[in-house]
Design a protein around this motif. Structure first.
Motif, PDB file in Angstrom:
ATOM      1  N   ILE A 232     -10.654  22.613   9.254  1.00 40.55           N
ATOM      2  CA  ILE A 232     -11.369  23.796   8.781  1.00 40.55           C
ATOM      3  C   ILE A 232     -11.158  24.956   9.746  1.00 40.55           C
ATOM      4  CG2 ILE A 232     -13.615  24.758   8.170  1.00 40.55           C
ATOM      5  CD1 ILE A 232     -14.508  21.919   7.413  1.00 40.55           C
ATOM      6  N   GLY A 233     -11.186  24.657  11.040  1.00 39.58           N
ATOM      7  CA  GLY A 233     -11.006  25.702  12.035  1.00 39.58           C
ATOM      8  C   GLY A 233      -9.687  26.437  11.889  1.00 39.58           C
ATOM      9  N   SER A 234      -8.609  25.709  11.637  1.00 38.19           N
ATOM     10  CA  SER A 234      -7.297  26.368  11.516  1.00 38.19           C
ATOM     11  C   SER A 234      -7.204  27.176  10.228  1.00 38.19           C
ATOM     12  CB  SER A 234      -6.172  25.340  11.582  1.00 38.19           C
ATOM     13  OG  SER A 234      -6.182  24.462  10.471  1.00 38.19           O
ATOM     14  N   ALA A 235      -7.841  26.703   9.151  1.00 35.39           N
ATOM     15  CA  ALA A 235      -7.871  27.501   7.923  1.00 35.39           C
ATOM     16  C   ALA A 235      -8.591  28.822   8.167  1.00 35.39           C
ATOM     17  CB  ALA A 235      -8.552  26.721   6.803  1.00 35.39           C
ATOM     18  N   LEU A 236      -9.683  28.754   8.938  1.00 31.29           N
ATOM     19  CA  LEU A 236     -10.418  29.964   9.285  1.00 31.29           C
ATOM     20  C   LEU A 236      -9.564  30.888  10.153  1.00 31.29           C
ATOM     21  CD1 LEU A 236     -12.970  31.689   9.393  1.00 31.29           C
ATOM     22  CD2 LEU A 236     -13.786  30.221  11.263  1.00 31.29           C
ATOM     23  N   VAL A 237      -8.872  30.319  11.136  1.00 37.94           N
ATOM     24  CA  VAL A 237      -8.013  31.121  12.014  1.00 37.94           C
ATOM     25  C   VAL A 237      -6.923  31.819  11.202  1.00 37.94           C
ATOM     26  CG1 VAL A 237      -6.295  30.991  13.865  1.00 37.94           C
ATOM     27  CG2 VAL A 237      -8.480  29.773  14.087  1.00 37.94           C
ATOM     28  N   ARG A 238      -6.274  31.077  10.319  1.00 37.18           N
ATOM     29  CA  ARG A 238      -5.223  31.694   9.496  1.00 37.18           C
ATOM     30  C   ARG A 238      -5.799  32.820   8.635  1.00 37.18           C
ATOM     31  NH1 ARG A 238      -4.113  26.185   8.840  1.00 37.18           N
ATOM     32  NH2 ARG A 238      -4.902  26.231   6.686  1.00 37.18           N
ATOM     33  N   HIS A 239      -6.994  32.621   8.092  1.00 37.46           N
ATOM     34  CA  HIS A 239      -7.616  33.673   7.283  1.00 37.46           C
ATOM     35  C   HIS A 239      -7.946  34.900   8.135  1.00 37.46           C
ATOM     36  CE1 HIS A 239     -10.208  35.717   4.440  1.00 37.46           C
ATOM     37  NE2 HIS A 239     -11.168  35.715   5.342  1.00 37.46           N
ATOM     38  N   LEU A 240      -8.558  34.690   9.273  1.00 34.96           N
ATOM     39  CA  LEU A 240      -8.962  35.810  10.122  1.00 34.96           C
ATOM     40  C   LEU A 240      -7.763  36.631  10.584  1.00 34.96           C
ATOM     41  CD1 LEU A 240     -11.642  34.036  12.348  1.00 34.96           C
ATOM     42  CD2 LEU A 240     -12.084  35.744  10.573  1.00 34.96           C
ATOM     43  N   VAL A 241      -6.697  35.942  10.979  1.00 35.42           N
ATOM     44  CA  VAL A 241      -5.525  36.639  11.529  1.00 35.42           C
ATOM     45  C   VAL A 241      -4.651  37.221  10.424  1.00 35.42           C
ATOM     46  CG1 VAL A 241      -3.412  36.349  12.885  1.00 35.42           C
ATOM     47  CG2 VAL A 241      -5.527  35.228  13.618  1.00 35.42           C
ATOM     48  N   LEU A 242      -4.327  36.400   9.427  1.00 30.73           N
ATOM     49  CA  LEU A 242      -3.362  36.825   8.410  1.00 30.73           C
ATOM     50  C   LEU A 242      -3.983  37.714   7.337  1.00 30.73           C
ATOM     51  CD1 LEU A 242      -1.475  33.437   7.962  1.00 30.73           C
ATOM     52  CD2 LEU A 242      -0.887  35.345   9.459  1.00 30.73           C
ATOM     53  N   ASP A 243      -5.247  37.486   7.002  1.00 30.80           N
ATOM     54  CA  ASP A 243      -5.895  38.256   5.933  1.00 30.80           C
ATOM     55  C   ASP A 243      -6.784  39.375   6.470  1.00 30.80           C
ATOM     56  OD1 ASP A 243      -4.698  36.533   4.096  1.00 30.80           O
ATOM     57  OD2 ASP A 243      -6.422  35.175   4.072  1.00 30.80           O
TER      58      ASP A 243
END
Length: 354
Positions: A13-24
């Motif tokens: 879940i943490g990496s999905a959040l990181v990808r969302h925060l950075v990429l989106d």
């Protein structure tokens, strides 16, 4: 540019959040992760490639280091996801769950309080601490009803008890010290980059390899399934716009029995990767998990009405995306199956360790 610390950011879940925060969302993210068995740097590689994401390998239980790190990085938000999370592992080895989930959360709250107390003006008003938890703290539902934010806690496993304790700490630090805390409790997540000890990735990989598909008991236990990218969007929203001191439940409104989930995976694989026999023939009923909660179901009305969040994926669309991702990324999961976890049964009472 906004800066956010995400603990446990190399996990599922943490990496999905990181990808969302950075990429989106286009923010800068500092990932703090101990890099235990379920963490994988490949999970955050897309975010790291932007230059706006850095990994710090550290243990959240090291309060002095967390205090120094937070002071140095001066984040606008801390999103706390670092946790031991697998119920079966908590049955056979509860110590790590108490250490990370309870002591680690205390450490992060105190480190955050030290930093927040030093802030002034807009920086102090802007700071937020989001504590991310699970619906398992509420215990088990009967055939009817939903978990609400006001549902009394009734944890059944060492895992859920440790998360319940950490939730109480987070709320206490808000009420006692004024730390700007928000808490979220989510239903079962699934999606890409999910470590293959959990039901959906385990069944996908076992089915691909023609191995038995273990189903606990009669497979009648019910879970509410939430696609991980929908959860990531919710967490970003809760951290930024949630009311301080409040809890927000995050659920996909996708209740399925475990047997229905396993059968749906078999059917999806039979379409996407056909074989001569139906993969449903691999389903094997095994002894139930000790203390297995019968049903979880989240009422996400508060999140939907206050903050305008909606899950974008149905269980059918999310599952198909998930199955296809594992078919497309054997380079990610094959090394894990060979050297970290091969799919053996966990959480048997005979395996209990001090």
């Amino acid at each position: 540019m906004e800066k956010i610390i995400v603990t446990g950011g190399a996990g599922f879940i943490g990496s999905a959040l990181v990808r969302h925060l950075v990429l989106d969302d286009g923010v800068e993210v500092i990932v703090v992760d101990k890099m235990t068995y379920a963490a994988n740097r490949a999970n955050i590689e897309p975010a790291e490639k932007t230059g706006r994401c850095r990994l710090v390998v550290a243990d959240i239980c090291d309060q002095a280091r967390m205090t120094d790190l937070i002071k140095k990085e001066a984040p606008d938000q801390i999103l706390h996801l670092a946790a031991e999370s697998h119920v079966d592992r908590s049955i056979s080895g509860p110590h790590d769950f108490i250490e990370t989930n309870v002591i680690g959360t205390y450490s992060m709250l105190e480190a955050a309080r030290t930093y927040w107390s030093s802030l002034q003006g807009d920086a102090k008003e802007r700071f937020r601490f989001l504590h991310v938890s699970t619906d398992e703290v509420y215990g088990s539902l009967g055939a009817e009803g939903l978990f609400h934010e006001t549902t009394p806690y009734d944890p059944s496993s060492p895992y859920s008890a440790s998360k319940a304790a950490s939730d109480h700490l987070a709320h206490a630090w808000h009420r006692t010290y004024g730390l700007p805390v928000v808490v979220s409790n989510c239903s079962n997540n699934y999606g890409p980059y999910h470590f293959p000890e959990k039901l959906i990735p385990l069944v996908i990989l076992n089915a691909l390899e023609g191995k038995p598909l273990p189903v606990y008991g009669a497979g009648s236990n019910v879970r509410d399934w939430l696609y991980v990218d929908d959860h990531a969007r919710a967490l970003s929203l809760i951290a930024s716009q949630g009311r301080l001191g409040e809890t927000y439940n995050v659920g996909g409104r996708n209740e399925r029995t475990n047997l229905q989930v396993v059968e749906a995976i078999c059917d999806a694989l039979d379409v996407l990767r056909p074989t001569s026999r139906s993969r449903r023939e691999l389903i094997t009923f095994v002894k139930d998990r000790p203390g297995h909660d019968q049903r979880y179901a989240i009422d996400a009305t508060k999140l939907e009405t206050e903050l305008g969040w909606r899950a974008r994926e149905t269980f059918e669309t999310g599952l198909r995306k998930t199955v296809q991702w594992y078919l497309d990324h054997p380079d990610w999961w094959q090394p894990l199956r060979k050297s970290v976890y091969s799919g053996e049964r966990l959480g048997l009472e005979t395996n209990v360790k001090a």
